[in-house]
Structures are given as C-alpha cells and as structure tokens.
Design a protein around this motif. Sequence first.
Motif, PDB file in Angstrom:
ATOM      1  N   ASP A  67      -4.728 -10.010   8.155  1.00  0.00           N
ATOM      2  CA  ASP A  67      -3.654  -9.078   8.528  1.00  0.00           C
ATOM      3  C   ASP A  67      -3.103  -8.429   7.264  1.00  0.00           C
ATOM      4  O   ASP A  67      -2.004  -8.749   6.803  1.00  0.00           O
ATOM      5  N   LEU A  68      -3.871  -7.505   6.715  1.00  0.00           N
ATOM      6  CA  LEU A  68      -3.474  -6.874   5.464  1.00  0.00           C
ATOM      7  C   LEU A  68      -2.349  -5.863   5.647  1.00  0.00           C
ATOM      8  O   LEU A  68      -1.602  -5.596   4.699  1.00  0.00           O
ATOM      9  N   GLU A  69      -2.245  -5.297   6.839  1.00  0.00           N
ATOM     10  CA  GLU A  69      -1.141  -4.352   7.068  1.00  0.00           C
ATOM     11  C   GLU A  69       0.202  -5.033   6.851  1.00  0.00           C
ATOM     12  O   GLU A  69       1.062  -4.528   6.112  1.00  0.00           O
ATOM     13  N   THR A  70       0.397  -6.181   7.486  1.00  0.00           N
ATOM     14  CA  THR A  70       1.647  -6.932   7.314  1.00  0.00           C
ATOM     15  C   THR A  70       1.777  -7.447   5.887  1.00  0.00           C
ATOM     16  O   THR A  70       2.860  -7.409   5.283  1.00  0.00           O
ATOM     17  N   HIS A  71       0.672  -7.918   5.338  1.00  0.00           N
ATOM     18  CA  HIS A  71       0.666  -8.468   3.974  1.00  0.00           C
ATOM     19  C   HIS A  71       1.179  -7.436   2.980  1.00  0.00           C
ATOM     20  O   HIS A  71       2.103  -7.714   2.202  1.00  0.00           O
ATOM     21  N   TYR A  72       0.619  -6.241   3.008  1.00  0.00           N
ATOM     22  CA  TYR A  72       1.022  -5.225   2.038  1.00  0.00           C
ATOM     23  C   TYR A  72       2.400  -4.649   2.350  1.00  0.00           C
ATOM     24  O   TYR A  72       3.154  -4.302   1.434  1.00  0.00           O
ATOM     25  N   ALA A  73       2.747  -4.578   3.619  1.00  0.00           N
ATOM     26  CA  ALA A  73       4.095  -4.117   3.953  1.00  0.00           C
ATOM     27  C   ALA A  73       5.145  -5.095   3.437  1.00  0.00           C
ATOM     28  O   ALA A  73       6.212  -4.688   2.948  1.00  0.00           O
ATOM     29  N   THR A  74       4.835  -6.398   3.503  1.00  0.00           N
ATOM     30  CA  THR A  74       5.758  -7.421   2.992  1.00  0.00           C
ATOM     31  C   THR A  74       5.890  -7.343   1.480  1.00  0.00           C
ATOM     32  O   THR A  74       6.993  -7.449   0.933  1.00  0.00           O
ATOM     33  N   ILE A  75       4.766  -7.144   0.797  1.00  0.00           N
ATOM     34  CA  ILE A  75       4.821  -6.999  -0.663  1.00  0.00           C
ATOM     35  C   ILE A  75       5.649  -5.777  -1.039  1.00  0.00           C
ATOM     36  O   ILE A  75       6.486  -5.837  -1.956  1.00  0.00           O
ATOM     37  N   GLU A  76       5.426  -4.673  -0.344  1.00  0.00           N
ATOM     38  CA  GLU A  76       6.179  -3.450  -0.627  1.00  0.00           C
ATOM     39  C   GLU A  76       7.670  -3.684  -0.443  1.00  0.00           C
ATOM     40  O   GLU A  76       8.487  -3.263  -1.279  1.00  0.00           O
ATOM     41  N   GLU A  77       8.044  -4.369   0.601  1.00  0.00           N
ATOM     42  CA  GLU A  77       9.457  -4.647   0.863  1.00  0.00           C
ATOM     43  C   GLU A  77      10.041  -5.553  -0.218  1.00  0.00           C
ATOM     44  O   GLU A  77      11.157  -5.322  -0.707  1.00  0.00           O
ATOM     45  N   THR A  78       9.292  -6.580  -0.613  1.00  0.00           N
ATOM     46  CA  THR A  78       9.758  -7.515  -1.641  1.00  0.00           C
ATOM     47  C   THR A  78       9.950  -6.817  -2.981  1.00  0.00           C
ATOM     48  O   THR A  78      10.958  -7.013  -3.673  1.00  0.00           O
ATOM     49  N   LEU A  79       8.982  -5.990  -3.356  1.00  0.00           N
ATOM     50  CA  LEU A  79       9.083  -5.295  -4.637  1.00  0.00           C
ATOM     51  C   LEU A  79      10.169  -4.228  -4.614  1.00  0.00           C
ATOM     52  O   LEU A  79      10.830  -3.989  -5.628  1.00  0.00           O
ATOM     53  N   SER A  80      10.350  -3.587  -3.488  1.00  0.00           N
ATOM     54  CA  SER A  80      11.452  -2.614  -3.359  1.00  0.00           C
ATOM     55  C   SER A  80      12.788  -3.296  -3.631  1.00  0.00           C
ATOM     56  O   SER A  80      13.641  -2.769  -4.354  1.00  0.00           O
ATOM     57  N   LYS A  81      12.949  -4.464  -3.054  1.00  0.00           N
ATOM     58  CA  LYS A  81      14.194  -5.214  -3.250  1.00  0.00           C
ATOM     59  C   LYS A  81      14.345  -5.628  -4.710  1.00  0.00           C
ATOM     60  O   LYS A  81      15.452  -5.545  -5.283  1.00  0.00           O
ATOM     61  N   ALA A  82      13.236  -6.048  -5.330  1.00  0.00           N
ATOM     62  CA  ALA A  82      13.284  -6.472  -6.734  1.00  0.00           C
ATOM     63  C   ALA A  82      13.661  -5.319  -7.647  1.00  0.00           C
ATOM     64  O   ALA A  82      14.282  -5.528  -8.693  1.00  0.00           O
ATOM     65  N   ILE A  83      13.296  -4.116  -7.255  1.00  0.00           N
ATOM     66  CA  ILE A  83      13.640  -2.939  -8.059  1.00  0.00           C
ATOM     67  C   ILE A  83      15.083  -2.513  -7.800  1.00  0.00           C
ATOM     68  O   ILE A  83      15.887  -2.340  -8.728  1.00  0.00           O
ATOM     69  N   LEU A  84      15.440  -2.382  -6.549  1.00  0.00           N
ATOM     70  CA  LEU A  84      16.753  -1.854  -6.198  1.00  0.00           C
ATOM     71  C   LEU A  84      17.887  -2.803  -6.578  1.00  0.00           C
ATOM     72  O   LEU A  84      18.938  -2.378  -7.059  1.00  0.00           O
ATOM     73  N   GLU A  85      17.688  -4.103  -6.366  1.00  0.00           N
ATOM     74  CA  GLU A  85      18.767  -5.061  -6.541  1.00  0.00           C
ATOM     75  C   GLU A  85      18.831  -5.674  -7.937  1.00  0.00           C
ATOM     76  O   GLU A  85      19.849  -6.252  -8.308  1.00  0.00           O
ATOM     77  N   LYS A  86      17.753  -5.562  -8.717  1.00  0.00           N
ATOM     78  CA  LYS A  86      17.720  -6.283  -9.993  1.00  0.00           C
ATOM     79  C   LYS A  86      17.568  -5.390 -11.213  1.00  0.00           C
ATOM     80  O   LYS A  86      17.655  -5.893 -12.335  1.00  0.00           O
ATOM     81  N   THR A  87      17.328  -4.116 -11.037  1.00  0.00           N
ATOM     82  CA  THR A  87      17.081  -3.273 -12.199  1.00  0.00           C
ATOM     83  C   THR A  87      18.289  -3.198 -13.121  1.00  0.00           C
ATOM     84  O   THR A  87      18.148  -3.078 -14.339  1.00  0.00           O
TER      85      THR A  87
END
Length: 711
Positions: A535-555
Amino acid sequence: MAEEYLVADDVMSPVYTEQSAVLIIIEHTHQPVELQDGILKLISYAPHGNLVNGNAMDEESGEFKWHVSFVHDTNLREGEYISASNYNSYNDRVDGDRFEIQIRYHRKIDAFRALGKILGGARDYMVLTGIHGDLVNFREKTQFDTQGVMIDCSRNGVLRPKSVYFLLNNMALMGLNMLQLYTEDTFEVEGEPLFGYLRGKFTTRELASIDDYAFDLGIEVMPCIQTLGHMGQTLQWQQYAHLRDNTEVLLPESEATYEFIEKLIQSAASPFRSKRIHIGMDEAHGVGEGRYRQLYGYKDSSQIFIEHLQRVTEICTRHSLQPILWSDMLFCLAAKNNSLLGYYDQTNNPATPELVSNMPSNAKLIFWDYYHTSSDIYSQKIQQHRDMGCPDPWIATSVWTWNRFWSALPFSFEAIRASTVAAKDKDDGVRNTFITIWGDEGNECDIFSALPALIYYAQHGYCEEKEVDIQVLKRNFEGICGASFDDWVTASKIDDIPAGTPITSRSTFASNMSKWLLWEDPFLSFLSPQYADEDLETHYATIEETLSKAILEKTASNPLNERLELPRRIAMVLSLKCFLRKRCVEAYKKKDYSQLLDLTHGRLTLLRQEVDGLWKYHRKMWMKTNKSFGWEVLENRYGGLRTRLETMFDQIVAHVDYITHTKIDEDEDEDEENEHKRIPEFEVDLECLYYGAKTNLLLDHARVVSTSRPG
C-alpha cells in the motif's frame, strides 16, 4: 549489538523544541591566536544564533549565559581535550560570578569539537533545571589521527564554495579534521580548456580559499583526483584520444600519459597546504586490454598496474607529496574478477612476494567498503593490506547518497558502525579513516542529507566503545546542524516499503525505491508488479504528512529542517504516481470512460502539477548548493517525465473523445483503424521482472525510464 534504536519510529529525543535559552559567549580576542579566525567563522555559522562574540554582546539576551574560553595544553595527549565548568549548577554562582567553561585542547580541531558538544548541551532539556554541569563537563580522546570526509564533486554536482564552507563548519564542530573534494576533471588545469569543459570545475583561487577557510578550523584539505581509471569525462574528447587505453582508462607506459598526470598532480596540489594527495586508481577495468595491448603487446594486468603505480608515486615524491590510493584493483586483478566479489572475497589475498617487493613504500592503501554490516570482513581485509607491505592502511566507509534523492541513513549507520568498530580496534585497527559521500547517477541526492551519518561517524571516532550514546548524538546534531535527527532519519523512508526492510548481517545494499518509482515511465509503469502487494499510496501520503509537520512545526527551532522539503515533495508525487496506471487500466478495461476521465483530470492533472513543483524546488535547491553546470542532466530527466505525463493525458483524453463521439466499426481493419481507438499501453499485461525481495532493488535511471534499450 548494533544501535537498532537509531531508527525506531517512536524514539523520544532529549532536546526541547523552543529556541535555545542558553547564550554561549566567547571573547574571541582573548583566545589563542590559532583559534580566533575559526571562532569567528563558527559564530557566523551557528544555526541557532546562540553563539556570540563577547565583544559585541547584548547583555540582556539569553536566560542562561555560558562563557567559554580555550587553553592550548601541550601536556594533553594528541587528540585529547577536556571541558570543565566552574560551577555544576547555574544557580550556585555567587556575587554575580559568571558561569565559565574552560576547554583545554591539544589539536585545534578538538577545541572546535568541544564547542560543538557545548552547542549540543545547550539544546538539552536539562538546561531548564539550571543544573548544567553534566552538559559541559566532559573529556574525550580521538581514536584516529585522521578522521575525514570525502565528497563527490564529479557526478554533475560541483559544490559552490559557500556549500563547502557550510560543510567545513559542521565538520569542525563534529571533530572531523580532513576534507577531500573528489575531482576527476572538475579542477582547473592551466592550458587544458577541455579538462572539465562546461562542468563547473573549481578554479585554483576557489580551492585556495577553501583551503584557507579549512585551515582556520583545523581541517586539512587533501587533493583527490584520478590517475588511471574514471577518466572518461576527459577521454571522450578527440584531443585526448592519444591518452586512452579504453574509454575510461588512461594509457600506461606512454610518456605522454605521465606528462599529463604530472600536470594534473601539480595543478591539484598547488592550492593546498597538505602534503598528501589521493591519486585514486580504483575501478580501472580493462587496463592493459585496449590500445595498450595494440601498442605494447600482452602483459599481465597486475604488472601493468604496479608499474603504473610506481611511475605515479615517483611523480608525487618529486613534488614532495605522499600518495594514498584505493586498493580494489590490486585485489580484483589478482582474482581476475572486476566485480565487488573479487574485492571482498575473503580468500583472495594478492600479497605475493613479487607484489610486496614492487609496492612503492610511500604509497598508502585505502580499503573501501560501503556494503558490509559486520566488522569481521573489515578486520580481515586490514590484515591483508598489511600483508601487501602497507603497515598503516586507511579505511573508507560511506553514507549511502548515490543513486537516490535522500541518504539511506539506517543502512549507512550499520555499515559505518561495522567499519569504525574494526578501524578503532586497539590491536588490529588503523589510524586514518574517512567517510565518502558519492553522487553516482547524477548527484540527485541532497548531499547534506548525509549530515546525520557524519555526526554518527564522528561520534564513533571519539569513543572507545562499540556503541555511542544516542541521546547525546541527537542533541549534538540539533545543536550543531540545526535540524531534528529523527525527522531526517524518517525522510529515508521514501526508499522503503511500509513495513520497512530489515537490515541484517547479510544485507549489502540499500534500495532506492523512490528513484525508480519517480523516473519509471508513467504510461508503461512496467515496474508496478514489483510493488503490487504494497500500500504505497498510504505509505507515501503518511511520509508527506509527517515531513510537512516536521517542516511547519519545527523550522523555527530547527532551521535546517527546511531541507526536508525535497523528500516531502517526492513523497507527495509518489503517492499520486505509484498506482495511477493500474487505476487507469482498470477503468479502461471496464470501459468506464467517466472514471477514466475523472482519473485523468483529477489524479493525473494533480500529479503533473506536483511534478512541476518538485522539479522547480529541486532546481532551486541545486542552484543554492551546487554550481549550475550539471543540472542539465537532471533537468532532462524531469523533462522526460513531464512530457510522458502530458502524452499520457493527451492519449487518454483523445481516446475517450473518439470512443464517445464516433460510431465504431467493429469490422474495421486493424491497419486502418483510428490511432485513438485503443490505448495499446493499457492492453499489455505486465510481468514481474525481479523476484525474491521484489521491492528491495537498486536501479539506475537508464533501467527504469523504459524497457527499450537505446541504440
């Protein structure tokens, strides 16, 4: 036991996310003269802005103030340093005394490593308690004389000098004391305009400036070139045809070759203070089997190699340079096997009496191994190098940056650990090591995604134990690099399946799934059977969401987290691309033209937009990091992907339009039918091409862009 918890999903780091409450103050003019220029460079670099010059300080800023001073202490052993504070608790100060930290050091690089650890300590949550002693009182001794970094500047990407300065600042704070810029043809050679032609080569002035910058930080810059193989970039031009043995290898025994090599050595060495030079000579496959054999007749390839090495080392000696070189050809030629199996075969020991007697005494051999996760093979190969008459060989490990977009950090940690544990063995280890950062296949990778592996490698170099303190490692990474260690490791998941790929003692490589998924032709999608069960669709969507949060909340607290934007965008693209053809084929075969159009105007259109965004962001990052030359190679890849997506869109729309607006003649001759009556790409049943671990693949662009071979 390997530090598997390095890459655990839910590791809590002991760093806090607010801006640092500690102000680290150095009155740089009161420090040893040899440190002053380096201190100013590090003050300008410090990612959190919490390292300041005491001569220009706002006394009101910072909740806690640490005053740091340095003392050069010749009584310390080489590579040893001590950091000690005058109080254990910040609150124990009396009569307004300052909280002072004194660093006693022997080597310049160790003074700056101590400062890096203090920057890390300032990020620890314990700071808020006021008990600072444990964060600033420590002593370390290096396990190596040389612990360095080699970075590839020959696979399209030639670093801008400011990028090299950025790397040098990080290296100094980690305690890494040697840099090699791997330059096959990307350095200036007077009178040779086609050497490095349109490749963004370093000028002599740029290299001299880099050497000056590194010297202030206690770092040696060693020239790193090629003098036999890997010369295809130069040998492709007619003007150098007389120097060819084959398309990649210089012609041994030719006096013109040695005149050319001497010119390269002089030009490469002239900008640097170092009296050492890396002369390469790895992977010179086919040496003696091309024009050499036509001109000079048959001679054993091992003999040709040794005689060539003797000539090159003689040139180095005349120019007061001590050469080091990769050792693989000595093993591969002896085994008559040019693959890595020939190099790493533990039964293959080329140390014959003849070879030992002919090895140049001043040449130091480098054993490079990036693939093994157990220390045993490293230890055995170290001994085999000694058997060949090299009593003090070097070891090179690596960060897996080649053929991918982001460093394969989990595998890199395991390989680095195996290498450094063997290298620092008290009885059988070595004194000189470095870590490589390769850019094979276009230098697509964000080269600075290697930073977590660099600090892990550096940490091993300053502890005797087989394991390092992971929590200290993470806070030091945040303090030195200004990024979250866990977030950067998470980004490596773009090359993994949802369940992860276990790393065992039998593992020898790291998959580059995000690369082959991105460049795979979207219309054919011929590799999709490899990941049909994931299930790569969910896998990559989850990574995208996690990295978005790491950028927005921690930069704000971790400014370098902004570099996670590249893997975030890749994850977004792959979440849309991975099963696009499958969904389109299902609708096509069911003749559900409404669904087919919805996919085309929805998912496919969004994918095209995201690919455009990825291309432009990647271009922006490249231009800031590297010189502009070389980007054309990657841009051609993006151009190919963009046009194939456009063709896919146009063909689907034209097919649906034809089917829904044309009266179909079922008896129409196939040769006469309209080209839009069918979509042939959707009528082929795809085959699984690679069995076993179906997604654990390491594939290059030429293999994944099409099933058709050029030519």
